[in-house]
Design a protein around this motif. Structure first.
Motif, mmCIF file in Angstrom:
data_model
loop_
_atom_site.group_PDB
_atom_site.id
_atom_site.type_symbol
_atom_site.label_atom_id
_atom_site.label_comp_id
_atom_site.label_asym_id
_atom_site.label_seq_id
_atom_site.Cartn_x
_atom_site.Cartn_y
_atom_site.Cartn_z
ATOM 1 N N VAL A 1 0.825 -1.214 0.000
ATOM 2 C CA VAL A 1 0.000 0.000 0.000
ATOM 3 C C VAL A 1 0.855 1.258 0.000
ATOM 4 C CG1 VAL A 1 -1.900 -1.103 1.197
ATOM 5 C CG2 VAL A 1 -0.153 0.115 2.513
ATOM 6 N N CYS A 2 2.153 1.095 0.243
ATOM 7 C CA CYS A 2 2.970 2.291 0.484
ATOM 8 C C CYS A 2 3.148 3.110 -0.789
ATOM 9 C CB CYS A 2 4.334 1.900 1.035
ATOM 10 S SG CYS A 2 5.384 3.334 1.305
ATOM 11 N N PRO A 3 2.726 4.375 -0.763
ATOM 12 C CA PRO A 3 2.895 5.206 -1.962
ATOM 13 C C PRO A 3 4.363 5.540 -2.221
ATOM 14 C CG PRO A 3 2.064 6.538 -0.153
ATOM 15 C CD PRO A 3 2.084 5.119 0.337
ATOM 16 N N MET A 4 5.216 5.323 -1.222
ATOM 17 C CA MET A 4 6.631 5.608 -1.424
ATOM 18 C C MET A 4 7.388 4.353 -1.824
ATOM 19 S SD MET A 4 6.452 8.769 -0.734
ATOM 20 C CE MET A 4 8.157 9.265 -0.740
ATOM 21 N N GLY A 5 6.714 3.226 -1.816
ATOM 22 C CA GLY A 5 7.341 1.987 -2.249
ATOM 23 C C GLY A 5 8.404 1.475 -1.294
ATOM 24 N N ASP B 1 9.559 -0.324 2.676
ATOM 25 C CA ASP B 1 9.146 -1.303 3.677
ATOM 26 C C ASP B 1 9.402 -0.683 5.046
ATOM 27 O OD1 ASP B 1 8.734 -3.389 5.364
ATOM 28 O OD2 ASP B 1 9.835 -4.866 4.143
ATOM 29 N N ILE B 2 8.331 -0.359 5.749
ATOM 30 C CA ILE B 2 8.469 0.323 7.037
ATOM 31 C C ILE B 2 9.171 -0.580 8.049
ATOM 32 C CG2 ILE B 2 6.209 -0.401 7.917
ATOM 33 C CD1 ILE B 2 7.788 3.048 8.469
ATOM 34 N N ARG B 3 9.164 -1.869 7.769
ATOM 35 C CA ARG B 3 9.779 -2.799 8.733
ATOM 36 C C ARG B 3 11.300 -2.687 8.722
ATOM 37 N NH1 ARG B 3 7.208 -8.124 6.549
ATOM 38 N NH2 ARG B 3 7.922 -7.045 4.684
ATOM 39 N N ALA C 1 12.509 8.176 3.233
ATOM 40 C CA ALA C 1 11.472 8.255 2.215
ATOM 41 C C ALA C 1 10.071 8.227 2.799
ATOM 42 C CB ALA C 1 11.636 7.117 1.220
ATOM 43 N N CYS C 2 9.935 7.832 4.049
ATOM 44 C CA CYS C 2 8.579 7.673 4.605
ATOM 45 C C CYS C 2 7.953 9.029 4.859
ATOM 46 C CB CYS C 2 8.646 6.870 5.901
ATOM 47 S SG CYS C 2 7.071 6.797 6.749
ATOM 48 N N ILE C 3 6.775 9.253 4.272
ATOM 49 C CA ILE C 3 6.101 10.534 4.493
ATOM 50 C C ILE C 3 5.077 10.434 5.619
ATOM 51 C CG2 ILE C 3 6.443 11.369 2.128
ATOM 52 C CD1 ILE C 3 3.535 10.501 1.568
ATOM 53 N N THR C 4 5.082 9.342 6.344
ATOM 54 C CA THR C 4 4.130 9.065 7.435
ATOM 55 C C THR C 4 2.680 9.282 7.000
ATOM 56 O OG1 THR C 4 4.058 11.252 8.474
ATOM 57 C CG2 THR C 4 5.857 9.795 9.134
ATOM 58 N N CYS C 5 2.339 8.652 5.891
ATOM 59 C CA CYS C 5 0.954 8.753 5.442
ATOM 60 C C CYS C 5 0.065 7.790 6.215
ATOM 61 C CB CYS C 5 0.860 8.470 3.952
ATOM 62 S SG CYS C 5 1.244 6.765 3.557
ATOM 63 N N ALA C 6 0.671 6.862 6.958
ATOM 64 C CA ALA C 6 -0.049 5.952 7.855
ATOM 65 C C ALA C 6 -0.892 4.915 7.125
ATOM 66 C CB ALA C 6 -0.914 6.729 8.850
ATOM 67 N N LEU C 7 -0.740 4.800 5.820
ATOM 68 C CA LEU C 7 -1.532 3.792 5.107
ATOM 69 C C LEU C 7 -1.080 2.383 5.479
ATOM 70 C CD1 LEU C 7 -1.960 5.402 1.588
ATOM 71 C CD2 LEU C 7 -3.506 5.392 3.545
ATOM 72 N N CYS C 8 0.223 2.240 5.789
ATOM 73 C CA CYS C 8 0.689 0.921 6.196
ATOM 74 C C CYS C 8 0.071 0.524 7.541
ATOM 75 C CB CYS C 8 2.214 0.866 6.236
ATOM 76 S SG CYS C 8 2.962 2.186 7.184
ATOM 77 N N ILE C 9 -0.266 1.506 8.364
ATOM 78 C CA ILE C 9 -0.930 1.180 9.632
ATOM 79 C C ILE C 9 -2.282 0.556 9.341
ATOM 80 C CG2 ILE C 9 -1.837 2.100 11.782
ATOM 81 C CD1 ILE C 9 0.167 4.304 11.699
HETATM 82 S S1 SF4 Z 1 3.665 5.635 6.525
HETATM 83 FE FE1 SF4 Z 1 3.175 5.717 4.364
HETATM 84 S S2 SF4 Z 1 5.095 6.262 3.409
HETATM 85 FE FE2 SF4 Z 1 5.597 5.558 5.430
HETATM 86 S S3 SF4 Z 1 6.027 3.387 5.158
HETATM 87 FE FE3 SF4 Z 1 3.887 3.568 5.732
HETATM 88 S S4 SF4 Z 1 2.787 3.602 3.832
HETATM 89 FE FE4 SF4 Z 1 4.939 4.026 3.358
#
Ligand code: SF4
Ligand code: SF4
Lengths: 509, 288
Positions: free
Chosen positions: A302-306, A308-310, A316-324
């Motif tokens: 789901v990450c728009p930045m492509g 891996d938050i792990r 690169a993480c914009i903290t869009c929280a979609l991975c949450i």
């Molecule tokens: S918060 Fe957004 S940009 Fe950051 S890792 Fe998760 S999905 Fe990707």
């Protein structure tokens, strides 16, 4: 594998196909997207009556006449400190939010994020979700692929034109400009502005996307300096997730949820912050039971930045929280508590590793640093409000002419000249009466006018030269400098101000 | 340095193989479009250097294919402004200043334009604030040697004073009385002149000077010493002195006379400029 293993110092952009996700943060982001876009598109069309000779557009930056209108507020160039003040407040506001919540600006409100979100929505709507888009990307060119691509680009282009188009309406009367624009009578700069904004929107939202954030935008660098261990930011609880489960059952559940999920997100450089990043990279102690992460890659997909938050917090993480949202959905499916990926503060990591609950959010958000920022922000805000409400409706400046300081007249009297600037902010012309206080012994005359009244046209500043004469031998005529004050009255509104200045006599020679 | 690539164990990122004092350089590849942007700017730069003036040579710089120059741009801007002002300027040049209303655009144009003309041509003598100096009249006060109406001022600007260029220049010459009168006589006249303007003086000498004044000076300065604008003879009774009103200065003036010259601006300024500067001077506070 890392793409740099080829040894090249440059790499082509790897396409990213963010998957659809639903959840709390996604909903919040849709709302913010809707509201911010609505504000952007609708604002120039709101009308606000200011009388016949002033524009009736609620928000208008009138560059030609050097005025800024914002509903009931009207800002003249000499009041530009309002704009400066608002910019400072915006800057400090960003300090507050970044030190409390990390890159929330990037994740939720930045135009780059909002428009990219919108473009991805269009893309998903036309070409399908992640898997379909990956297939289409890999497929050779065909009539269908061409049709889908062209449709997508066309819709993007329409959005881009509308984006650029809306911008110019902030700078001229919107309905008039729209008519002129469509009939090719608008000024060239209107067309070139729309063209530039259309092209940038189209390219930035459609093709550059995360590249803007990673390689072009200065904000991530500045924001990094505003974050500290108490800042809440999106992170992965590796102490809870590792070692990642590879069990068949888990795979099966995950497969139900995310059929055909890809593996292996693109790694982006890990910021070597103390704590989390090292923890993520350090060898994970073997455990009896696998951790909560089932390695379904939902967060990566789901990450728009492509990314891996792990792998840990990263640039690169914009903290869009979609991975949450993506991970929470999986956790619910496998019957685990939500929050394997969550808003975390680094300072809580040791507690959590020790099995204790994290400290409450308010303790992270309301701390000395953020309160201090808020206080500074509020000082500016109150200052501006104060300045806004105490500024007089009639605005007068008196500047004594210093070259020469005085003139001796043939009868020996001493004359000083002053430039009086009268500002009429009203929508109709107003008379201004200029007098000296009774009994000052000084005489006042206006250049080019008999009497002591001048008319200032609507919404204009008028400059008038006035002469003050002290009779020969009088105290002000022979003194060095004596105070003089002008009373300036605007009879229509009854407003009146007294402005002090200095009268130079022969003693100043 | 060794060229073999190795992987950094902490980040899992390849290194470039470069190492300085134990510090390795990681290789996080830049996007390729970045490189193309760089090439693009280079190409642009080359094109720019060809199209615009760029390379310094001994006698200036290469002129560029587009023939652009900042000087040319300024010239074009000035020409554009002149063209925009042509109409109002023509109106001003043809106007009768005395009847030109204050709210006429030509009047406003004249005052602002006149200020510029004044700064460029007149301020050297009369001062930027038009307050003059010793020997250069103050244009702000209410005393005029040759008259302060618009017509008078325009004439003075156009033809000047006591110059040899313009046959119509205003002209007069005060005799140098040092050749005709004795020192004590001149001193007596000086006391009389001080008395005329109400300054501190020796009453006995002034009394004696009155007769000498009537004989020698009154023909130009008038019986009462109030001057004569036809001849540019100053009013000696007022508080304004072109060459200062002290005893020494007055004595010097009587002995050696003065001969202030103003150039004729007719040959140098356009009609519109002359009228503009006339309007400007007239509204400085002393215009009649
Ligand atoms: S918060 Fe957004 S940009 Fe950051 S890792 Fe998760 S999905 Fe990707
Ligand atoms: S990195 Fe820059 S462009 Fe990207 S979301 Fe943040 S502020 Fe916007």
């Amino acid at each position: 594998m890392n793409e740099s293993s080829s040894g090249s110092l440059y790499a082509a952009r790897e396409p990213i196909f963010p998957k659809r996700v639903s959840g709390t943060f996604r909903r919040l982001k849709w709302w913010i997207l809707g509201i911010t876009l609505a504000i952007y598109y609708i604002t120039p069309w709101i009308r606000w009556d200011r009388g016949p000779s002033l524009p009736d557009q609620a928000v208008l930056v009138d560059l030609a006449h050097r005025r800024f209108y914002f509903f009931w507020i009207q800002i003249w160039p000499h009041e530009f400190y309002f704009v400066a003040g608002l910019l400072i407040m915006a800057g400090i506001g960003l300090f507050i939010f970044t030190s409390a919540l990390g890159r929330v600006w990037c994740g939720y409100a930045c135009p780059q994020t909002v428009w990219t979100d919108l473009f991805i929505l269009v893309e998903r709507w036309i070409e399908g979700d992640r898997n379909a888009r990956v297939r289409l990307w890999n497929a050779p060119w065909s009539a269908r692929k061409a049709r889908l691509r062209l449709t997508k680009w066309l819709v993007w282009l329409m959005i881009a034109v509308a984006t650029g188009g809306a911008w110019i309406f902030y700078f001229a009367d919107a309905p008039t400009l729209l008519r002129d624009f469509l009939t090719f009578q608008a000024p060239v700069v209107a067309y070139s502005t729309v063209a530039v904004l259309t092209v940038t929107t189209f390219i930035f939202g459609g093709f550059m996307r995360e590249q803007i954030c990673i390689y072009m935008c200065p904000w991530p660098r500045i924001q990094a300096a505003m974050m500290d261990p108490d800042t809440l930011t999106v992170a992965y609880r590796d102490w809870r997730g590792e070692p990642r489960g590879k069990g068949m059952r888990r795979r099966a559940v995950a497969a139900e949820t995310y059929a055909g999920g890809e593996t292996g997100g693109r790694r982006s450089p890990v910021i070597p912050v103390p704590g989390l990043a090292q923890a993520a990279a350090a060898p994970v102690p073997a455990r009896e039971t696998p951790g909560d992460c089932i390695d379904c890659n939902a967060c990566v997909n789901v990450c728009p930045m492509g990314i891996d938050i792990r792998d840990g917090q990263q640039m690169a993480c914009i903290t869009c929280a979609l991975c949450i949202d993506a991970c929470d959905e999986v956790m619910v499916k496998i019957g685990k508590p939500r929050g394997l990926i969550d808003y975390l503060a680094l300072s809580d990591e040791p507690r959590e590793r020790a099995g204790e609950p994290p400290r409450p959010i308010r303790q992270h958000v309301f701390r000395f640093r953020t309160l201090l920022y808020t206080a500074i922000w509020a000082v500016f805000g109150l200052g501006l409000l104060w300045a806004l409400f105490v500024r007089p409706e009639i605005d007068v400046t008196v500047s004594p002419i210093r070259n020469p300081q005085f003139v001796t007249l043939s009868d020996g009297a001493v004359r000083n000249a002053y430039d009086i600037r009268l500002r009429n902010k009203h929508g109709d012309e107003r008379p201004f009466r200029i007098v000296l206080p009774e009994g000052s012994g000084l005489a006042l005359t206006l250049e080019g006018a008999s009497g002591n009244e001048v008319i200032v046209p609507a919404d204009m500043t008028a400059l008038h030269r006035v002469y003050v004469t002290a009779p020969a031998g009088s105290a002000p005529a022979s003194a060095d400098a004596s105070p003089v004050s002008f009373r300036i009255t605007e009879p229509v509104s009854g407003e009146s101000v007294e402005v002090g200045s200095v009268f130079n006599g022969k003693g100043s020679e | 340095m060794d060229d073999k690539e190795t992987r950094d164990p902490v980040t899992g990122v390849d290194t470039t193989g470069h190492e300085w004092d134990g510090i390795k350089e990681l290789n996080n590849p830049m996007p390729r479009w970045w490189l193309w942007t760089l090439y693009g700017t280079i190409v642009w730069g080359i094109g720019y250097a060809i199209a615009y003036p760029a390379w310094p040579l001994v006698q200036g710089a290469t002129s560029g294919l587009l023939g652009y120059s900042t000087r040319g741009e300024v010239a074009a801007e000035i020409a554009a402004v002149d063209a925009r002002n042509a109409e109002v300027s023509a109106t001003l040049a043809a106007a009768d200043l005395a009847t030109l209303p204050v709210d006429d655009p030509a009047y406003q144009f004249g005052v602002s334009g006149g200020a510029a003309v004044f700064r460029a041509n007149c301020s050297q003598c009369h001062g930027a604030g038009a307050a003059g100096g010793v020997g250069y009249p103050n244009l702000l006060d209410d005393s005029w040697l040759w008259g302060g109406t618009l017509d008078d001022i325009e004439y003075t600007v156009r033809h000047g004073i006591r110059n040899e260029i313009d046959a119509d220049a205003r002209f007069s010459q005060m005799p140098a009385f040092g050749e005709m009168l004795s020192k004590p006589e001149i001193a007596e006249i000086a006391e009389h002149v001080l008395a005329l303007s109400g300054q501190e003086h020796d009453a006995a000498k002034a009394e004696a000077g009155a007769t000498l004044f009537a004989d020698n000076c009154a023909s130009c300065h008038g019986e009462a010493g109030t001057g004569d604008r036809e001849q540019g003879a100053p009013d000696l009774t007022d508080a304004i002195w072109l060459y200062s009103g002290t005893r020494e200065a007055v004595t010097e003036t009587i002995t050696n006379a003065r001969f202030g010259v103003m150039p004729a601006w007719g040959p140098r300024l356009s009609d519109a400029e002359i009228k503009a500067v006339t309007l400007y001077v007239h509204q400085l506070g002393g215009g009649e």
